[in-house]
Motif scaffolding. Structure first.
Motif, PDB file in Angstrom:
ATOM      1  N   PHE A 179       0.856  -1.183   0.000  1.00 34.90           N
ATOM      2  CA  PHE A 179       0.000   0.000   0.000  1.00 34.90           C
ATOM      3  C   PHE A 179       0.891   1.231   0.000  1.00 34.90           C
ATOM      4  O   PHE A 179       1.800   1.338   0.824  1.00 34.90           O
ATOM      5  CB  PHE A 179      -0.911  -0.029   1.228  1.00 34.90           C
ATOM      6  CG  PHE A 179      -1.654  -1.335   1.338  1.00 34.90           C
ATOM      7  CD1 PHE A 179      -2.858  -1.512   0.674  1.00 34.90           C
ATOM      8  CD2 PHE A 179      -1.137  -2.390   2.056  1.00 34.90           C
ATOM      9  CE1 PHE A 179      -3.537  -2.728   0.740  1.00 34.90           C
ATOM     10  CE2 PHE A 179      -1.810  -3.603   2.129  1.00 34.90           C
ATOM     11  CZ  PHE A 179      -3.000  -3.770   1.468  1.00 34.90           C
ATOM     12  N   GLU A 180       0.617   2.171  -0.916  1.00 36.47           N
ATOM     13  CA  GLU A 180       1.513   3.305  -1.123  1.00 36.47           C
ATOM     14  C   GLU A 180       0.758   4.625  -1.214  1.00 36.47           C
ATOM     15  O   GLU A 180      -0.405   4.673  -1.609  1.00 36.47           O
ATOM     16  CB  GLU A 180       2.308   3.103  -2.423  1.00 36.47           C
ATOM     17  CG  GLU A 180       3.081   1.806  -2.475  1.00 36.47           C
ATOM     18  CD  GLU A 180       3.633   1.499  -3.858  1.00 36.47           C
ATOM     19  OE1 GLU A 180       3.271   2.188  -4.833  1.00 36.47           O
ATOM     20  OE2 GLU A 180       4.429   0.550  -3.965  1.00 36.47           O
ATOM     21  N   PRO A 183      -2.142   0.322   5.668  1.00 35.55           N
ATOM     22  CA  PRO A 183      -3.498   0.290   5.120  1.00 35.55           C
ATOM     23  C   PRO A 183      -4.552   0.456   6.206  1.00 35.55           C
ATOM     24  O   PRO A 183      -4.347   0.072   7.356  1.00 35.55           O
ATOM     25  CB  PRO A 183      -3.582  -1.100   4.490  1.00 35.55           C
ATOM     26  CG  PRO A 183      -2.633  -1.921   5.315  1.00 35.55           C
ATOM     27  CD  PRO A 183      -1.514  -0.984   5.699  1.00 35.55           C
ATOM     28  N   ALA A 184      -5.693   1.022   5.822  1.00 41.76           N
ATOM     29  CA  ALA A 184      -6.817   1.199   6.740  1.00 41.76           C
ATOM     30  C   ALA A 184      -7.498  -0.138   7.040  1.00 41.76           C
ATOM     31  O   ALA A 184      -8.136  -0.293   8.072  1.00 41.76           O
ATOM     32  CB  ALA A 184      -7.824   2.179   6.144  1.00 41.76           C
ATOM     33  N   VAL A 185      -7.364  -1.090   6.141  1.00 40.89           N
ATOM     34  CA  VAL A 185      -7.947  -2.423   6.304  1.00 40.89           C
ATOM     35  C   VAL A 185      -6.784  -3.397   6.481  1.00 40.89           C
ATOM     36  O   VAL A 185      -5.852  -3.382   5.686  1.00 40.89           O
ATOM     37  CB  VAL A 185      -8.778  -2.815   5.062  1.00 40.89           C
ATOM     38  CG1 VAL A 185      -9.354  -4.207   5.213  1.00 40.89           C
ATOM     39  CG2 VAL A 185      -9.872  -1.790   4.812  1.00 40.89           C
ATOM     40  N   PRO A 186      -6.820  -4.226   7.521  1.00 44.11           N
ATOM     41  CA  PRO A 186      -5.716  -5.169   7.720  1.00 44.11           C
ATOM     42  C   PRO A 186      -5.495  -6.045   6.488  1.00 44.11           C
ATOM     43  O   PRO A 186      -6.438  -6.662   5.990  1.00 44.11           O
ATOM     44  CB  PRO A 186      -6.169  -6.011   8.917  1.00 44.11           C
ATOM     45  CG  PRO A 186      -7.201  -5.186   9.605  1.00 44.11           C
ATOM     46  CD  PRO A 186      -7.854  -4.362   8.544  1.00 44.11           C
ATOM     47  N   PRO A 187      -4.266  -6.074   5.989  1.00 46.82           N
ATOM     48  CA  PRO A 187      -3.985  -6.858   4.792  1.00 46.82           C
ATOM     49  C   PRO A 187      -3.934  -8.355   5.099  1.00 46.82           C
ATOM     50  O   PRO A 187      -3.750  -8.756   6.246  1.00 46.82           O
ATOM     51  CB  PRO A 187      -2.621  -6.348   4.345  1.00 46.82           C
ATOM     52  CG  PRO A 187      -1.984  -5.870   5.603  1.00 46.82           C
ATOM     53  CD  PRO A 187      -3.100  -5.348   6.468  1.00 46.82           C
ATOM     54  N   GLY A 247      -8.577   5.677   3.820  1.00 47.56           N
ATOM     55  CA  GLY A 247      -7.606   5.564   4.898  1.00 47.56           C
ATOM     56  C   GLY A 247      -6.235   6.115   4.570  1.00 47.56           C
ATOM     57  O   GLY A 247      -5.328   6.066   5.403  1.00 47.56           O
ATOM     58  N   GLY A 248      -6.046   6.625   3.348  1.00 45.10           N
ATOM     59  CA  GLY A 248      -4.796   7.289   3.021  1.00 45.10           C
ATOM     60  C   GLY A 248      -3.920   6.614   1.985  1.00 45.10           C
ATOM     61  O   GLY A 248      -2.894   7.165   1.599  1.00 45.10           O
ATOM     62  N   ALA A 249      -4.287   5.428   1.515  1.00 47.40           N
ATOM     63  CA  ALA A 249      -3.512   4.785   0.454  1.00 47.40           C
ATOM     64  C   ALA A 249      -3.981   5.333  -0.893  1.00 47.40           C
ATOM     65  O   ALA A 249      -5.174   5.491  -1.119  1.00 47.40           O
ATOM     66  CB  ALA A 249      -3.685   3.273   0.497  1.00 47.40           C
ATOM     67  N   PRO A 283       2.574   0.275  -9.704  1.00 42.55           N
ATOM     68  CA  PRO A 283       1.451   0.626  -8.842  1.00 42.55           C
ATOM     69  C   PRO A 283       0.152   0.863  -9.631  1.00 42.55           C
ATOM     70  O   PRO A 283       0.184   1.315 -10.764  1.00 42.55           O
ATOM     71  CB  PRO A 283       1.902   1.906  -8.164  1.00 42.55           C
ATOM     72  CG  PRO A 283       2.914   2.500  -9.087  1.00 42.55           C
ATOM     73  CD  PRO A 283       3.574   1.335  -9.782  1.00 42.55           C
ATOM     74  N   MET A 284      -0.936   0.497  -8.982  1.00 38.21           N
ATOM     75  CA  MET A 284      -2.274   0.658  -9.549  1.00 38.21           C
ATOM     76  C   MET A 284      -3.020   1.677  -8.668  1.00 38.21           C
ATOM     77  O   MET A 284      -3.132   1.483  -7.466  1.00 38.21           O
ATOM     78  CB  MET A 284      -2.995  -0.689  -9.541  1.00 38.21           C
ATOM     79  CG  MET A 284      -4.399  -0.633 -10.070  1.00 38.21           C
ATOM     80  SD  MET A 284      -5.184  -2.274 -10.136  1.00 38.21           S
ATOM     81  CE  MET A 284      -5.344  -2.669  -8.399  1.00 38.21           C
ATOM     82  N   SER A 285      -3.484   2.732  -9.286  1.00 39.70           N
ATOM     83  CA  SER A 285      -4.170   3.794  -8.550  1.00 39.70           C
ATOM     84  C   SER A 285      -5.485   3.305  -7.979  1.00 39.70           C
ATOM     85  O   SER A 285      -6.202   2.516  -8.604  1.00 39.70           O
ATOM     86  CB  SER A 285      -4.434   4.983  -9.479  1.00 39.70           C
ATOM     87  OG  SER A 285      -5.169   5.978  -8.790  1.00 39.70           O
TER      88      SER A 285
END
Length: 69
Positions: A7-8, A17-21, A44-46, A61-63
């Motif tokens: 997550f970038e 990440p805002a959601v646990p990976p 969440g900021g990613a 990376p994929m937006s």
């Protein structure tokens, strides 16, 4: 074989990440998961994600931002 997401921010720096990976056993499972939670990750900021297979970049990376066109 483990599929994971990195997550970038938009500048490529890694962010929490805002959601646990999770770790996924297939590429399809990883892609389905990102399709379900991308809005929460964005909120969440990613800004973008990169898919990794056993730590090796597969694509990205994929937006996470929706196309504005």
């Amino acid at each position: 074989m483990a599929w994971t997401w990195r997550f970038e921010k938009s500048d490529g720096t890694e962010t929490e990440p805002a959601v646990p990976p999770e770790e996924f056993t297939t590429q399809g499972d990883a892609e389905s998961w990102i399709g379900e939670v991308w809005k929460e990750l964005l909120d969440g900021g990613a800004d973008q994600v990169t898919l990794l297979e056993d730590g090796t970049k597969v694509y990205g990376p994929m937006s996470l931002h929706a196309d504005e066109g």
